[in-house]
Write a protein that holds these residues in place. Structure first.
Motif, PDB file in Angstrom:
ATOM      1  N   ASN A 234     -44.248 -68.277  47.666  1.00  0.00           N
ATOM      2  CA  ASN A 234     -44.163 -68.196  46.210  1.00  0.00           C
ATOM      3  C   ASN A 234     -44.145 -69.602  45.602  1.00  0.00           C
ATOM      4  N   PHE A 235     -45.131 -69.895  44.791  1.00  0.00           N
ATOM      5  CA  PHE A 235     -45.243 -71.176  44.113  1.00  0.00           C
ATOM      6  C   PHE A 235     -45.079 -71.001  42.604  1.00  0.00           C
ATOM      7  N   GLY A 236     -45.308 -69.775  42.127  1.00  0.00           N
ATOM      8  CA  GLY A 236     -45.308 -69.528  40.690  1.00  0.00           C
ATOM      9  C   GLY A 236     -43.933 -69.356  40.101  1.00  0.00           C
ATOM     10  N   ASN A 237     -43.012 -68.727  40.852  1.00  0.00           N
ATOM     11  CA  ASN A 237     -41.676 -68.426  40.334  1.00  0.00           C
ATOM     12  C   ASN A 237     -40.622 -68.722  41.400  1.00  0.00           C
ATOM     13  N   SER A 238     -40.642 -69.944  41.908  1.00  0.00           N
ATOM     14  CA  SER A 238     -39.705 -70.299  42.962  1.00  0.00           C
ATOM     15  C   SER A 238     -39.400 -71.785  42.887  1.00  0.00           C
ATOM     16  N   THR A 239     -38.680 -72.272  43.888  1.00  0.00           N
ATOM     17  CA  THR A 239     -38.326 -73.695  43.969  1.00  0.00           C
ATOM     18  C   THR A 239     -38.603 -74.178  45.382  1.00  0.00           C
ATOM     19  N   PRO A 240     -38.737 -75.502  45.566  1.00  0.00           N
ATOM     20  CA  PRO A 240     -38.927 -76.027  46.923  1.00  0.00           C
ATOM     21  C   PRO A 240     -37.786 -75.636  47.859  1.00  0.00           C
ATOM     22  N   GLU A 241     -36.572 -75.574  47.346  1.00  0.00           N
ATOM     23  CA  GLU A 241     -35.423 -75.233  48.184  1.00  0.00           C
ATOM     24  C   GLU A 241     -35.530 -73.798  48.690  1.00  0.00           C
ATOM     25  N   ARG A 242     -35.871 -72.883  47.827  1.00  0.00           N
ATOM     26  CA  ARG A 242     -36.047 -71.490  48.243  1.00  0.00           C
ATOM     27  C   ARG A 242     -37.191 -71.368  49.253  1.00  0.00           C
ATOM     28  N   ALA A 243     -38.292 -72.075  48.975  1.00  0.00           N
ATOM     29  CA  ALA A 243     -39.449 -72.020  49.872  1.00  0.00           C
ATOM     30  C   ALA A 243     -39.091 -72.514  51.261  1.00  0.00           C
ATOM     31  N   ALA A 244     -38.281 -73.556  51.344  1.00  0.00           N
ATOM     32  CA  ALA A 244     -37.897 -74.127  52.643  1.00  0.00           C
ATOM     33  C   ALA A 244     -37.067 -73.137  53.451  1.00  0.00           C
ATOM     34  N   ILE A 245     -36.137 -72.456  52.797  1.00  0.00           N
ATOM     35  CA  ILE A 245     -35.303 -71.476  53.497  1.00  0.00           C
ATOM     36  C   ILE A 245     -36.157 -70.329  54.036  1.00  0.00           C
ATOM     37  N   GLU A 246     -37.060 -69.844  53.210  1.00  0.00           N
ATOM     38  CA  GLU A 246     -37.931 -68.744  53.633  1.00  0.00           C
ATOM     39  C   GLU A 246     -38.855 -69.181  54.765  1.00  0.00           C
TER      40      GLU A 246
ATOM     41  N   LEU B   4     -54.041 -61.896  59.801  1.00  0.00           N
ATOM     42  CA  LEU B   4     -53.487 -61.159  58.666  1.00  0.00           C
ATOM     43  C   LEU B   4     -52.980 -62.161  57.643  1.00  0.00           C
ATOM     44  N   ARG B   5     -53.586 -62.168  56.479  1.00  0.00           N
ATOM     45  CA  ARG B   5     -53.141 -63.056  55.411  1.00  0.00           C
ATOM     46  C   ARG B   5     -52.273 -62.259  54.438  1.00  0.00           C
ATOM     47  N   LEU B   6     -51.100 -62.802  54.142  1.00  0.00           N
ATOM     48  CA  LEU B   6     -50.165 -62.200  53.194  1.00  0.00           C
ATOM     49  C   LEU B   6     -50.048 -63.129  51.998  1.00  0.00           C
ATOM     50  N   GLY B   7     -50.481 -62.658  50.832  1.00  0.00           N
ATOM     51  CA  GLY B   7     -50.478 -63.505  49.641  1.00  0.00           C
ATOM     52  C   GLY B   7     -50.750 -62.672  48.405  1.00  0.00           C
ATOM     53  N   GLY B   8     -51.819 -63.016  47.679  1.00  0.00           N
ATOM     54  CA  GLY B   8     -52.186 -62.267  46.492  1.00  0.00           C
ATOM     55  C   GLY B   8     -51.318 -62.612  45.294  1.00  0.00           C
ATOM     56  N   ASN B   9     -51.661 -62.007  44.156  1.00  0.00           N
ATOM     57  CA  ASN B   9     -50.918 -62.263  42.927  1.00  0.00           C
ATOM     58  C   ASN B   9     -49.426 -61.987  43.085  1.00  0.00           C
ATOM     59  N   THR B  10     -49.079 -60.943  43.827  1.00  0.00           N
ATOM     60  CA  THR B  10     -47.662 -60.590  43.934  1.00  0.00           C
ATOM     61  C   THR B  10     -46.861 -61.631  44.707  1.00  0.00           C
ATOM     62  N   SER B  11     -47.545 -62.489  45.479  1.00  0.00           N
ATOM     63  CA  SER B  11     -46.797 -63.505  46.231  1.00  0.00           C
ATOM     64  C   SER B  11     -46.061 -64.450  45.294  1.00  0.00           C
ATOM     65  N   GLU B  12     -46.545 -64.585  44.051  1.00  0.00           N
ATOM     66  CA  GLU B  12     -45.894 -65.447  43.084  1.00  0.00           C
ATOM     67  C   GLU B  12     -44.644 -64.800  42.486  1.00  0.00           C
ATOM     68  N   PHE B  13     -44.369 -63.567  42.892  1.00  0.00           N
ATOM     69  CA  PHE B  13     -43.228 -62.831  42.352  1.00  0.00           C
ATOM     70  C   PHE B  13     -42.354 -62.260  43.461  1.00  0.00           C
ATOM     71  N   CYS B  14     -42.587 -62.741  44.695  1.00  0.00           N
ATOM     72  CA  CYS B  14     -41.764 -62.322  45.828  1.00  0.00           C
ATOM     73  C   CYS B  14     -40.658 -63.349  46.068  1.00  0.00           C
ATOM     74  N   TRP B  15     -39.496 -62.885  46.472  1.00  0.00           N
ATOM     75  CA  TRP B  15     -38.408 -63.808  46.794  1.00  0.00           C
ATOM     76  C   TRP B  15     -37.710 -63.352  48.061  1.00  0.00           C
ATOM     77  N   PHE B  16     -37.281 -64.324  48.844  1.00  0.00           N
ATOM     78  CA  PHE B  16     -36.671 -64.060  50.136  1.00  0.00           C
ATOM     79  C   PHE B  16     -35.159 -63.934  49.967  1.00  0.00           C
ATOM     80  N   GLN B  17     -34.655 -62.744  50.249  1.00  0.00           N
ATOM     81  CA  GLN B  17     -33.225 -62.492  50.142  1.00  0.00           C
ATOM     82  C   GLN B  17     -32.576 -62.774  51.489  1.00  0.00           C
ATOM     83  N   ALA B  18     -32.339 -64.058  51.752  1.00  0.00           N
ATOM     84  CA  ALA B  18     -31.845 -64.497  53.059  1.00  0.00           C
ATOM     85  C   ALA B  18     -30.513 -63.862  53.412  1.00  0.00           C
TER      86      ALA B  18
END
Length: 549
Positions: free
Chosen positions: A187-199, A121-135
């Motif tokens: 998310n690579f389009g609207n995020s930061t490395p720090e957010r990506a690491a936490i998620e 199961l691959r989770l991605g697509g255009n919307t992945s650039e606009f998803c954010w993880f609310q830790a």
């Protein structure tokens, strides 16, 4: 979700002739020797046959069969198709509804398991650039990059989707219930490395062995396009690599055993080759695959996009796939086609949601398997999120007009899974299910002699041989003689059939349709044997899966 294709706007037709020439050479240049299937495509004629199971369309056409022959080289087994070859792709924003990928969504689980007991199961697509993880409840949303100008011209969401920890937890339960693994898009389009690491740290910890690998970003080769607007016009591959490395380093610091694939491009195969060349030495075993997308046709509102063109040959598919697989082999990697379908921008009604897509998907999946691809994910899902991934544009609806459709968008989805409705198998699913029977089998080269629009693929496992045949001609029928270098004692067939190419219902594989609960009881038809050859009569615009023992 793509607005393009691996070789953008090319029809899937020109391909087979190039592949036939490759197949005759029987040699893969790369890390391992590869044996190929020989596939031939051309035009044919036809008139009437005696009635037997599956011949109604043939008799109605008033045609008679043209002879064809297939010889299976059973002593020359090639590469093994991975068990996890078949997969599905969904928008990452689907996780903003935690009950979707949940162990409680039993009808969807049943259809996943019916398609494959060990899929991806691959989770991605255009919307992945606009998803954010609310830790945490206090975690603030990221700043949304909004490009200048009229947003109506953009094919991106430009709104945010919150993914909460419970959604990842229920995803873990869903994957456990299906036996599948996940490719998780960051998310690579609207995020930061720090957010990506936490998620990534939470995802890796929660999914455990059900996590296949991470991908960073979706179709970065389109970022600078006016219709995307995620990066400025001058942004290039060097900029991408620099930013990608920052994300990968941050994720690796949080998840030391993190594995990656990339670059997950829409149309630029050169980016895939360059990515492998630069990133394989840097990441070592942390990089496991090269990835890209492929949509055979599109957009749906282009009058040139037709069923005939979808089912024709496209040599560029083989050329691009060959170059990418060779690049992957050179770095001890695999190649995954992580997103694609029959027609980008949601699919075309009357084609993507019809039996023509069944024939296309079965043929395409087996073609790429024979070329060395290690995994394919066809895109789909809830139409609300598919539409969001297109900036809420719905070109397929304009094509449909007043004609009632089963889904409001996402005509190409393998599984219809609209809110409040039971999940159900769509036409694309049937071709995927046929191709899935080859998982775990070793590819066999064949010799196909025909003057028709016929393709064929063979494989074997534990003394059983499989032969898939696709007749993509609406008028011609064929009387096929099937021989193998190994003596055959028995031959049976499942037929992939529907009333017409544009049928959206009544599709069967092995004489049976798939219920919403994933139940399916195929019935094999025994084929006559004459002088050591099995004889198969294949009707116009149908497929067949032959079992040889």
């Amino acid at each position: 979700m793509s607005c393009g294709s691996l070789e953008q706007n090319t029809s899937s037709t020109i391909l087979r002739n190039a592949f036939y020439k490759l197949g005759r050479r029987m040699l893969w240049s790369g890390m391992k020797r590869r044996r190929f299937l020989s596939v031939v495509a051309a035009g044919a004629a036809s008139a009437a046959l005696p009635r037997f199971a599956g011949t109604e369309a043939w008799m109605d056409s008033g045609t008679e069969p043209t002879s064809a022959s297939i010889l299976i080289h059973s002593r020359s087994a090639g590469r093994r198709i991975p068990d996890r070859y078949i997969g599905l792709s969904y928008e990452l924003s689907q996780l903003s509804e935690p009950t979707f990928f949940s162990p409680e969504h039993t009808d969807l689980i049943a259809l996943f398991r019916r398609l494959s007991p060990v899929g991806i199961l691959r989770l991605g697509g255009n919307t992945s650039e606009f998803c954010w993880f609310q830790a945490e409840p206090s975690t603030a949303a990221p700043t949304l990059h909004v490009p200048p100008g009229d947003l109506a011209q953009y094919w991106m969401p430009h709104r945010l989707f919150a993914i909460q920890p419970d959604a990842v937890r229920t995803l873990a339960g869903f994957l456990h219930a299906t036996g599948w693994q996940a490719i998780y898009g960051v998310n690579f389009g609207n995020s930061t490395p720090e957010r990506a690491a936490i998620e990534a740290a939470f995802v890796a910890r929660t999914l455990g062995n059900s996590l296949g690998f991470f991908q960073i970003g979706n179709e970065p080769d389109l970022y600078r396009n006016p219709s995307n607007g995620t990066r400025p016009p001058g942004w290039n591959f060097d900029d991408y690599i620099r930013e990608w490395n920052a994300f990968a380093d941050a994720i690796t610091a949080a998840v030391p055993k993190a594995r990656f694939a990339g670059p997950d491009v829409a149309a630029n195969s050169d980016w895939v080759v360059q990515f492998g060349r630069q990133m394989a030495p840097r990441l070592g075993e942390r990089l496991v695959a090269l990835s890209g997308h492929y949509y055979a046709e599109g957009p749906p509102d282009d009058p040139a996009v037709t069923t005939a063109r979808l089912l024709a040959d496209n040599p560029k598919v083989a050329e691009s796939t060959t170059s990418i697989v060779e690049a992957a082999n050179a770095h001890h990697l695999t190649y995954h086609m992580t997103e694609g379908n029959s027609c980008y921008r949601g699919g075309k009604p009357g084609m993507s949601d019809a039996f023509a897509a069944s024939l296309w998907s079965g043929d395409y999946l087996l073609l790429l398997a024979s070329l060395g691809c290690a995994g394919i994910n066809l895109h789909g899902g809830d139409s609300r999120f598919l539409s969001a991934g297109l900036g809420d544009h719905n070109p397929g609806l304009a094509v449909a007009g007043e004609k009632k459709q089963n889904v409001p968008n996402g005509f190409y989805t393998p599984i219809s899974s609209e809110r409040g409705q039971p999940a159900s198998a769509r036409p694309v699913y049937y071709g995927m299910l046929l191709a899935q029977q080859f998982a775990g089998h070793a590819i066999l080269p064949i010799e196909l002699k025909t003057n028709g629009k016929v393709t064929a693929y063979a494989a074997q496992k534990d003394g059983r041989q499989l032969l898939a045949i696709f007749n993509k001609d609406e008028k011609a029928s064929f009387d096929v003689s099937i021989r193998s270098e190994t003596t055959m004692a028995k031959a049976e067939v499942w037929r992939l059939a529907a009333r017409t190419l544009d049928s959206v219902t009544g599709i069967t594989l092995g004489g049976a349709s798939i219920t919403n609960a994933g139940k399916w009881k195929p019935q094999a038809e025994q084929l006559p044997m004459r002088q050591g050859a099995a004889r198969l009569q294949i009707t116009p615009a149908t497929g067949a899966l032959v079992f040889l023992e």
